[in-house]
Design a protein around this motif. Sequence first.
Motif, PDB file in Angstrom:
ATOM      1  N   LEU A   1      89.206  51.377  63.294  1.00 22.90           N
ATOM      2  CA  LEU A   1      88.629  52.277  63.973  1.00 22.90           C
ATOM      3  C   LEU A   1      88.831  51.573  66.056  1.00 22.90           C
ATOM      4  O   LEU A   1      89.088  52.820  66.946  1.00 22.90           O
ATOM      5  CB  LEU A   1      86.719  52.132  64.096  1.00 22.90           C
ATOM      6  CG  LEU A   1      86.248  53.422  62.951  1.00 22.90           C
ATOM      7  CD1 LEU A   1      84.383  52.874  63.145  1.00 22.90           C
ATOM      8  CD2 LEU A   1      86.537  54.222  62.763  1.00 22.90           C
ATOM      9  N   LEU A   2      88.633  50.569  65.996  1.00 22.46           N
ATOM     10  CA  LEU A   2      88.893  49.692  67.435  1.00 22.46           C
ATOM     11  C   LEU A   2      90.594  50.192  66.974  1.00 22.46           C
ATOM     12  O   LEU A   2      90.395  51.116  69.231  1.00 22.46           O
ATOM     13  CB  LEU A   2      89.290  48.325  66.770  1.00 22.46           C
ATOM     14  CG  LEU A   2      87.603  47.848  67.127  1.00 22.46           C
ATOM     15  CD1 LEU A   2      88.624  46.147  66.615  1.00 22.46           C
ATOM     16  CD2 LEU A   2      87.953  47.671  68.454  1.00 22.46           C
TER      17      LEU A   2
ATOM     18  N   ARG B   1      90.039  53.920  69.301  1.00 20.44           N
ATOM     19  CA  ARG B   1      88.528  54.709  70.828  1.00 20.44           C
ATOM     20  C   ARG B   1      89.337  54.363  72.083  1.00 20.44           C
ATOM     21  O   ARG B   1      88.254  55.766  72.427  1.00 20.44           O
ATOM     22  CB  ARG B   1      87.984  52.561  70.850  1.00 20.44           C
ATOM     23  CG  ARG B   1      88.679  52.182  71.275  1.00 20.44           C
ATOM     24  CD  ARG B   1      88.296  50.224  71.429  1.00 20.44           C
ATOM     25  NE  ARG B   1      88.244  49.217  71.960  1.00 20.44           N
ATOM     26  CZ  ARG B   1      89.629  49.152  72.070  1.00 20.44           C
ATOM     27  NH1 ARG B   1      90.057  48.893  70.797  1.00 20.44           N
ATOM     28  NH2 ARG B   1      90.675  47.764  73.243  1.00 20.44           N
ATOM     29  N   HIS B   2      90.100  54.674  71.856  1.00 19.74           N
ATOM     30  CA  HIS B   2      91.041  55.095  73.585  1.00 19.74           C
ATOM     31  C   HIS B   2      90.272  56.802  73.891  1.00 19.74           C
ATOM     32  O   HIS B   2      91.067  56.925  74.186  1.00 19.74           O
ATOM     33  CB  HIS B   2      92.332  54.485  74.594  1.00 19.74           C
ATOM     34  CG  HIS B   2      93.041  54.786  72.792  1.00 19.74           C
ATOM     35  ND1 HIS B   2      94.279  56.373  73.188  1.00 19.74           N
ATOM     36  CD2 HIS B   2      93.976  54.705  71.877  1.00 19.74           C
ATOM     37  CE1 HIS B   2      94.852  56.268  72.407  1.00 19.74           C
ATOM     38  NE2 HIS B   2      94.714  55.382  71.626  1.00 19.74           N
ATOM     39  N   HIS B   3      90.389  57.175  72.514  1.00 17.74           N
ATOM     40  CA  HIS B   3      90.269  58.763  72.124  1.00 17.74           C
ATOM     41  C   HIS B   3      89.837  59.386  72.654  1.00 17.74           C
ATOM     42  O   HIS B   3      88.897  60.353  73.210  1.00 17.74           O
ATOM     43  CB  HIS B   3      90.938  59.194  71.511  1.00 17.74           C
ATOM     44  CG  HIS B   3      92.586  59.030  70.580  1.00 17.74           C
ATOM     45  ND1 HIS B   3      93.278  59.594  70.829  1.00 17.74           N
ATOM     46  CD2 HIS B   3      92.874  58.534  69.773  1.00 17.74           C
ATOM     47  CE1 HIS B   3      94.586  60.053  70.130  1.00 17.74           C
ATOM     48  NE2 HIS B   3      94.286  58.638  70.088  1.00 17.74           N
ATOM     49  N   PHE B   4      88.332  58.661  73.430  1.00 17.46           N
ATOM     50  CA  PHE B   4      86.856  59.549  73.372  1.00 17.46           C
ATOM     51  C   PHE B   4      86.359  58.508  74.759  1.00 17.46           C
ATOM     52  O   PHE B   4      85.299  58.467  74.910  1.00 17.46           O
ATOM     53  CB  PHE B   4      85.932  58.087  72.169  1.00 17.46           C
ATOM     54  CG  PHE B   4      86.095  58.844  70.516  1.00 17.46           C
ATOM     55  CD1 PHE B   4      85.353  59.744  70.522  1.00 17.46           C
ATOM     56  CD2 PHE B   4      87.051  57.982  70.247  1.00 17.46           C
ATOM     57  CE1 PHE B   4      86.179  60.337  69.140  1.00 17.46           C
ATOM     58  CE2 PHE B   4      86.852  58.145  68.573  1.00 17.46           C
ATOM     59  CZ  PHE B   4      86.993  59.601  68.352  1.00 17.46           C
ATOM     60  N   ILE B   5      87.927  57.982  75.548  1.00 21.87           N
ATOM     61  CA  ILE B   5      87.110  57.294  76.402  1.00 21.87           C
ATOM     62  C   ILE B   5      88.184  58.156  77.726  1.00 21.87           C
ATOM     63  O   ILE B   5      88.803  57.890  77.776  1.00 21.87           O
ATOM     64  CB  ILE B   5      87.723  56.213  77.133  1.00 21.87           C
ATOM     65  CG1 ILE B   5      87.053  54.899  75.761  1.00 21.87           C
ATOM     66  CG2 ILE B   5      87.583  55.193  78.517  1.00 21.87           C
ATOM     67  CD1 ILE B   5      87.988  53.789  75.385  1.00 21.87           C
TER      68      ILE B   5
ATOM     69  N   GLY C   1      90.887  50.637  76.248  1.00 16.55           N
ATOM     70  CA  GLY C   1      91.222  50.926  74.810  1.00 16.55           C
ATOM     71  C   GLY C   1      92.623  50.326  73.973  1.00 16.55           C
ATOM     72  O   GLY C   1      93.013  50.615  72.797  1.00 16.55           O
TER      73      GLY C   1
ATOM     74  N   SER D   1      94.901  47.237  69.494  1.00 12.01           N
ATOM     75  CA  SER D   1      94.903  48.536  69.026  1.00 12.01           C
ATOM     76  C   SER D   1      96.713  48.240  68.790  1.00 12.01           C
ATOM     77  O   SER D   1      97.133  49.091  68.441  1.00 12.01           O
ATOM     78  CB  SER D   1      94.692  49.847  70.150  1.00 12.01           C
ATOM     79  OG  SER D   1      93.472  49.807  70.672  1.00 12.01           O
TER      80      SER D   1
ATOM     81  N   PHE E   1      83.627  49.754  77.017  1.00 15.24           N
ATOM     82  CA  PHE E   1      83.567  51.260  75.375  1.00 15.24           C
ATOM     83  C   PHE E   1      83.611  52.635  76.367  1.00 15.24           C
ATOM     84  O   PHE E   1      83.805  53.433  75.935  1.00 15.24           O
ATOM     85  CB  PHE E   1      82.382  50.911  74.426  1.00 15.24           C
ATOM     86  CG  PHE E   1      83.104  50.236  73.265  1.00 15.24           C
ATOM     87  CD1 PHE E   1      84.449  49.992  72.220  1.00 15.24           C
ATOM     88  CD2 PHE E   1      82.331  48.916  73.603  1.00 15.24           C
ATOM     89  CE1 PHE E   1      84.552  48.922  71.737  1.00 15.24           C
ATOM     90  CE2 PHE E   1      82.381  47.898  72.862  1.00 15.24           C
ATOM     91  CZ  PHE E   1      83.482  47.972  71.374  1.00 15.24           C
TER      92      PHE E   1
END
Length: 443
Positions: free
Chosen positions: A305-306, A309-313, A323, A327, A427
């Motif tokens: 998951l880590l 995470r940048h796709h959700f920022i 993010g 990664s 995050f």
Amino acid sequence: MFDRLLFSKIDNAPLLIFRVFFGILIALESFGAIATGWVNETLILPRFTFNFIGFDWLQPLPGNGMYFYFLVMGTFGVFIALGYKYRFSIIGFTLLWLGVYLMQKSSYNNHYYLLFLISFLMCFFPANTGLSIAAKQNPSLRTNTMFAYVKWIIVAQLFLVYTYASIAKLYGDWLDFGIIDILMQQRKDYPLIGPVLQLSWVHKIIGVSGIVFDALIIPALLWKPTRKFAFIISIFFHLLNSIIFQIGIFPYLALAFTVFFFEPETIRRIFLKGKQGYPANNCEAPHNKSLILLGCGIYLMIQALLPIRHHFIKDDVLWTEEGHRLSWRMMLRSRTGKIQFKVVNKADGAAYMVKLKDHLSKKQLRKIAAYPDFIWQFSQYLKKEQKKKGNSVSVYAVNSKVSINGKPYKAFIDPKVDLANETWDHFGHHEWILPSNFGNKSK
């Protein structure tokens, strides 16, 4: 079937040999950091370090303390290779390495993160049950078996690393070889190979092979018909990386991992001649099976998951860097920046521009203008320094511009925001980072 995959008893020769290689490599990494001046430049000379945010309390030891710190880590590496006081040594190294990893980002490297992860996993592995001083001193400890999950969690970790590294390269500046042009330009003065690295067809080979190698190397090593070929390619690929990018022990650590992909009898024949192997493949669930499954599941879920995470920022990770770390986004961009910091006294409005050279080392000066977390942390540092003098101040980043992958400089930080009064969100997005206007988010 799942139980047989994870809890079969298999020959432990790969783990024993990896432990020896791993110990030697981390000893070389630790002692080499002293010898090359890395410890002095990164941890002793700077007035303060850009630690991972939230770990401000984790600071380098005063004076020459960090030399002793790395000497201890190197000694732990030797002990690990010898299988002496293994559990104490691997836990000690893991904690010390985590400490030095978190206390500075000026020399951030994805491979340092991987080294911590593998060290952490090795804390739980029975890697001293053979080819070790411990096994000689205590024969009851000696065994030639291990549970198969030890192998498969290493394989899973490597699969995640290489797969995410390959996917991250599927963006414009890698696919048009622009970033590779820049990376190779920085190495034009290398003896012998420098001029060759400037050739456009070489850039194309590097770009394509980087994506293909990362995507296919783990499956190719797992599949017996392609294993030997994949190993030969790995040797060439990682040694070339070592020469071109000079990234420390990682290429050799990557090669050490390949012992987990070959049959144990092959490893014994090469490294442990005369040592009896374990021919059976019996399934034998350990008493703590549920705990092992839970621990491995949580660990691998976090690792999966880590990196996404940048796709959700908000905005593009290539621009904001939010993010980016942890990664496996390796060798993807070149950032340069320009910046000035203005400090304003809240009491009387008096303002002055900060002389960065008075506070930062040369290495830190190369980072400060291009990375938002560095900019925020330096603003907090200036705030604290003024607070010691009894002043309450605001800190502004003015004339902040960033160039990514050689493109024209663009405004980066909102000059109207008091960064001393901002908080950091690990995050989320920080609105004081100006929009990228890239159009599409970098995948």
